[in-house]
Scaffold this motif. Structure first.
Motif, PDB file in Angstrom:
ATOM      1  N   VAL A  83      34.796  67.290  35.339  1.00 58.17           N
ATOM      2  CA  VAL A  83      34.709  65.925  35.852  1.00 58.17           C
ATOM      3  C   VAL A  83      34.746  65.931  37.379  1.00 58.17           C
ATOM      4  O   VAL A  83      33.975  65.219  38.038  1.00 58.17           O
ATOM      5  N   ALA A  84      35.630  66.755  37.957  1.00 58.72           N
ATOM      6  CA  ALA A  84      35.722  66.843  39.418  1.00 58.72           C
ATOM      7  C   ALA A  84      34.431  67.379  40.025  1.00 58.72           C
ATOM      8  O   ALA A  84      33.941  66.863  41.041  1.00 58.72           O
ATOM      9  N   LYS A  85      33.869  68.394  39.400  1.00 55.63           N
ATOM     10  CA  LYS A  85      32.615  68.988  39.885  1.00 55.63           C
ATOM     11  C   LYS A  85      31.487  67.961  39.858  1.00 55.63           C
ATOM     12  O   LYS A  85      30.676  67.882  40.791  1.00 55.63           O
ATOM     13  N   ASN A  86      31.426  67.186  38.794  1.00 55.02           N
ATOM     14  CA  ASN A  86      30.393  66.162  38.659  1.00 55.02           C
ATOM     15  C   ASN A  86      30.539  65.043  39.692  1.00 55.02           C
ATOM     16  O   ASN A  86      29.588  64.300  39.938  1.00 55.02           O
ATOM     17  N   ARG A  87      31.721  64.969  40.291  1.00 58.27           N
ATOM     18  CA  ARG A  87      31.966  63.959  41.316  1.00 58.27           C
ATOM     19  C   ARG A  87      31.997  64.563  42.721  1.00 58.27           C
ATOM     20  O   ARG A  87      32.555  63.973  43.642  1.00 58.27           O
ATOM     21  N   GLY A  88      31.417  65.753  42.844  1.00 59.22           N
ATOM     22  CA  GLY A  88      31.180  66.313  44.169  1.00 59.22           C
ATOM     23  C   GLY A  88      32.190  67.301  44.693  1.00 59.22           C
ATOM     24  O   GLY A  88      32.059  67.789  45.824  1.00 59.22           O
ATOM     25  N   MET A 104      54.725  59.147  43.690  1.00 55.40           N
ATOM     26  CA  MET A 104      54.888  59.530  42.291  1.00 55.40           C
ATOM     27  C   MET A 104      54.148  58.520  41.429  1.00 55.40           C
ATOM     28  O   MET A 104      54.195  57.322  41.698  1.00 55.40           O
ATOM     29  N   LYS A 105      53.467  59.022  40.400  1.00 55.44           N
ATOM     30  CA  LYS A 105      52.706  58.167  39.505  1.00 55.44           C
ATOM     31  C   LYS A 105      53.112  58.450  38.056  1.00 55.44           C
ATOM     32  O   LYS A 105      53.301  59.612  37.674  1.00 55.44           O
ATOM     33  N   PRO A 106      53.202  57.421  37.214  1.00 52.91           N
ATOM     34  CA  PRO A 106      53.501  57.653  35.792  1.00 52.91           C
ATOM     35  C   PRO A 106      52.258  58.094  35.032  1.00 52.91           C
ATOM     36  O   PRO A 106      51.132  57.739  35.395  1.00 52.91           O
ATOM     37  N   MET A 107      52.458  58.881  33.978  1.00 49.96           N
ATOM     38  CA  MET A 107      51.392  59.215  33.030  1.00 49.96           C
ATOM     39  C   MET A 107      51.685  58.400  31.765  1.00 49.96           C
ATOM     40  O   MET A 107      52.394  58.860  30.855  1.00 49.96           O
ATOM     41  N   LEU A 108      51.148  57.193  31.722  1.00 52.54           N
ATOM     42  CA  LEU A 108      51.539  56.218  30.707  1.00 52.54           C
ATOM     43  C   LEU A 108      51.176  56.631  29.290  1.00 52.54           C
ATOM     44  O   LEU A 108      51.877  56.292  28.332  1.00 52.54           O
ATOM     45  N   PHE A 109      50.078  57.362  29.118  1.00 52.10           N
ATOM     46  CA  PHE A 109      49.658  57.756  27.774  1.00 52.10           C
ATOM     47  C   PHE A 109      50.563  58.836  27.177  1.00 52.10           C
ATOM     48  O   PHE A 109      50.625  58.992  25.957  1.00 52.10           O
ATOM     49  N   ASP A 110      51.249  59.577  28.024  1.00 50.41           N
ATOM     50  CA  ASP A 110      52.052  60.699  27.533  1.00 50.41           C
ATOM     51  C   ASP A 110      53.158  60.259  26.586  1.00 50.41           C
ATOM     52  O   ASP A 110      53.473  60.963  25.626  1.00 50.41           O
ATOM     53  N   SER A 115      45.212  65.340  17.334  1.00 50.06           N
ATOM     54  CA  SER A 115      44.221  66.014  18.178  1.00 50.06           C
ATOM     55  C   SER A 115      43.107  65.063  18.590  1.00 50.06           C
ATOM     56  O   SER A 115      42.649  65.070  19.737  1.00 50.06           O
ATOM     57  N   PHE A 116      42.661  64.230  17.652  1.00 55.93           N
ATOM     58  CA  PHE A 116      41.593  63.275  17.952  1.00 55.93           C
ATOM     59  C   PHE A 116      42.029  62.289  19.037  1.00 55.93           C
ATOM     60  O   PHE A 116      41.293  62.027  19.993  1.00 55.93           O
ATOM     61  N   LEU A 117      43.241  61.743  18.894  1.00 54.85           N
ATOM     62  CA  LEU A 117      43.744  60.799  19.883  1.00 54.85           C
ATOM     63  C   LEU A 117      43.918  61.473  21.238  1.00 54.85           C
ATOM     64  O   LEU A 117      43.595  60.896  22.284  1.00 54.85           O
ATOM     65  N   TYR A 118      44.425  62.706  21.222  1.00 57.64           N
ATOM     66  CA  TYR A 118      44.629  63.456  22.474  1.00 57.64           C
ATOM     67  C   TYR A 118      43.303  63.656  23.204  1.00 57.64           C
ATOM     68  O   TYR A 118      43.189  63.389  24.399  1.00 57.64           O
ATOM     69  N   GLN A 119      42.293  64.137  22.482  1.00 58.21           N
ATOM     70  CA  GLN A 119      41.001  64.423  23.102  1.00 58.21           C
ATOM     71  C   GLN A 119      40.303  63.140  23.555  1.00 58.21           C
ATOM     72  O   GLN A 119      39.623  63.120  24.591  1.00 58.21           O
ATOM     73  N   THR A 120      40.467  62.056  22.793  1.00 58.24           N
ATOM     74  CA  THR A 120      39.828  60.789  23.141  1.00 58.24           C
ATOM     75  C   THR A 120      40.437  60.192  24.410  1.00 58.24           C
ATOM     76  O   THR A 120      39.724  59.780  25.335  1.00 58.24           O
ATOM     77  N   VAL A 121      41.746  60.149  24.457  1.00 57.16           N
ATOM     78  CA  VAL A 121      42.433  59.598  25.627  1.00 57.16           C
ATOM     79  C   VAL A 121      42.208  60.490  26.846  1.00 57.16           C
ATOM     80  O   VAL A 121      42.124  60.003  27.979  1.00 57.16           O
ATOM     81  N   LYS A 122      42.072  61.805  26.605  1.00 58.09           N
ATOM     82  CA  LYS A 122      41.912  62.752  27.702  1.00 58.09           C
ATOM     83  C   LYS A 122      40.694  62.418  28.556  1.00 58.09           C
ATOM     84  O   LYS A 122      40.736  62.537  29.788  1.00 58.09           O
ATOM     85  N   GLU A 123      39.606  61.981  27.917  1.00 58.65           N
ATOM     86  CA  GLU A 123      38.380  61.676  28.656  1.00 58.65           C
ATOM     87  C   GLU A 123      38.616  60.568  29.680  1.00 58.65           C
ATOM     88  O   GLU A 123      38.128  60.634  30.810  1.00 58.65           O
ATOM     89  N   PHE A 124      39.382  59.562  29.296  1.00 56.51           N
ATOM     90  CA  PHE A 124      39.719  58.480  30.220  1.00 56.51           C
ATOM     91  C   PHE A 124      40.688  58.963  31.300  1.00 56.51           C
ATOM     92  O   PHE A 124      40.524  58.657  32.491  1.00 56.51           O
ATOM     93  N   ALA A 125      41.697  59.750  30.883  1.00 54.16           N
ATOM     94  CA  ALA A 125      42.717  60.228  31.818  1.00 54.16           C
ATOM     95  C   ALA A 125      42.134  61.153  32.879  1.00 54.16           C
ATOM     96  O   ALA A 125      42.560  61.130  34.038  1.00 54.16           O
ATOM     97  N   LEU A 126      41.137  61.959  32.503  1.00 52.93           N
ATOM     98  CA  LEU A 126      40.529  62.889  33.457  1.00 52.93           C
ATOM     99  C   LEU A 126      39.873  62.143  34.615  1.00 52.93           C
ATOM    100  O   LEU A 126      39.964  62.553  35.776  1.00 52.93           O
ATOM    101  N   LYS A 127      39.203  61.055  34.311  1.00 49.29           N
ATOM    102  CA  LYS A 127      38.551  60.263  35.351  1.00 49.29           C
ATOM    103  C   LYS A 127      39.588  59.680  36.307  1.00 49.29           C
ATOM    104  O   LYS A 127      39.371  59.634  37.530  1.00 49.29           O
TER     105      LYS A 127
END
Length: 280
Positions: A104-109, A225-231, A63-75
């Motif tokens: 994140v999207a809202k914060n970017r307009g 098409m784009k890969p989701m490398l962290f998955d 869970s920790f790794l998922y939530q940590t990586v998620k912050e980068f992936a969202l951007k």
């Protein structure tokens, strides 16, 4: 009608322990979970504290790794959406979870809206000042520039009908983004019945790299098409847990790495993002 053969049998590792068969559809090159739970009972298979997309919990290594990586992936997701749309606009996220992508999207307009069936997830999103809707019916009067489904299409019982709805909700030349696991990836073939991204019976459908473009060919044009490398790493960690009972495994990182390296040649990444433009 072409008969569907049994591809593999999979256990529900998260909630029930029940076994399900995955049937191969040769026409669309995808798998179908069988039997599929009735719509009125499907929610019970999500009732687990370990169902990670409905929580913001960081307890435990995975869970920790998922939530940590998620912050980068969202951007990165917001950057991709903005690039495809040539700027900001109106964004609808289907299966919005606890709303982090929309924040994140809202914060970017972006002007954001979201649909999420889980009351628990909607409650967590409300704490982030997001008013997620429970049902798609609540946004049918609107039009959007972009609609996103991040690992959601595989959960939708009537997915073909809903894809038509998304088409109608998009502006002319609107963008549809779909991310789903790929059952033909190296990590899927390595872990087989323990591959976490099968996630039966919550995942009703299991797509290959060619399935999604085939399904949408009459209504959308595939842009990229784009890969989701962290998955591959996250899925391998969870798969290793299902296989061995270990909460952390170096082998899982190795499998994830090999999966990505092989996919550089085969394009069969663990998860893929499909970016479409609406046909006029």
């Amino acid at each position: 009608m072409v008969s569907k053969s049994v591809y593999i049998s999979i256990k529900d590792h998260l909630v029930s322990g029940e076994e399900f068969k995955l049937l191969f559809d040769p026409e669309l090159e995808m798998l179908i979970t069988s039997p599929q739970p009735l719509e009125e009972t499907l929610h019970s298979y999500y009732e687990s504290e370990n169902y990670i997309s409905h929580t913001d919990d960081k307890k435990g290594v995975i869970s920790f790794l998922y939530q940590t990586v998620k912050e980068f992936a969202l951007k990165r997701k917001v950057k991709l959406v903005t690039k495809l749309n040539n700027g900001n606009g109106k964004l609808l996220d289907i299966g919005a979870g606890t709303g982090d992508f929309l924040v994140v999207a809202k914060n970017r307009g972006w002007e954001v809206s979201g649909v999420e069936v889980s009351a628990k997830a909607r409650s967590l999103a409300a704490e982030k000042n997001l008013d997620l809707k429970q049902d798609i019916q609540e946004v049918l009067s609107q039009k959007f520039d972009v609609i996103t489904l991040w690992h959601v299409l595989e959960h939708i019982p009537n997915y073909k009908e809903m894809l038509q709805t998304y088409h109608s909700l998009l502006h002319e030349n609107g963008i549809l983004i779909i991310a789903v696991p790929n059952f033909k990836s190296y990590d899927a073939n390595y872990y087989k019945k323990h591959w976490a991204a099968y996630d039966v019976p919550r995942h009703l459908w299991h797509f290959s790299r060619v399935s999604i473009p085939k399904i949408l060919k009459d209504t959308f044009k595939l842009v990229t098409m784009k890969p989701m490398l962290f998955d591959s790493y996250y899925v391998s960690l969870l798969s290793e847990k299902y296989k061995t009972g270990n909460n952390f495994s170096i082998r899982a990182f190795w499998v994830g790495l090999v999966s990505n390296l092989k996919a550089m040649r085969t394009k069969e990444y663990s998860s893929l993002i499909y970016c479409f433009k609406k046909h006029i």
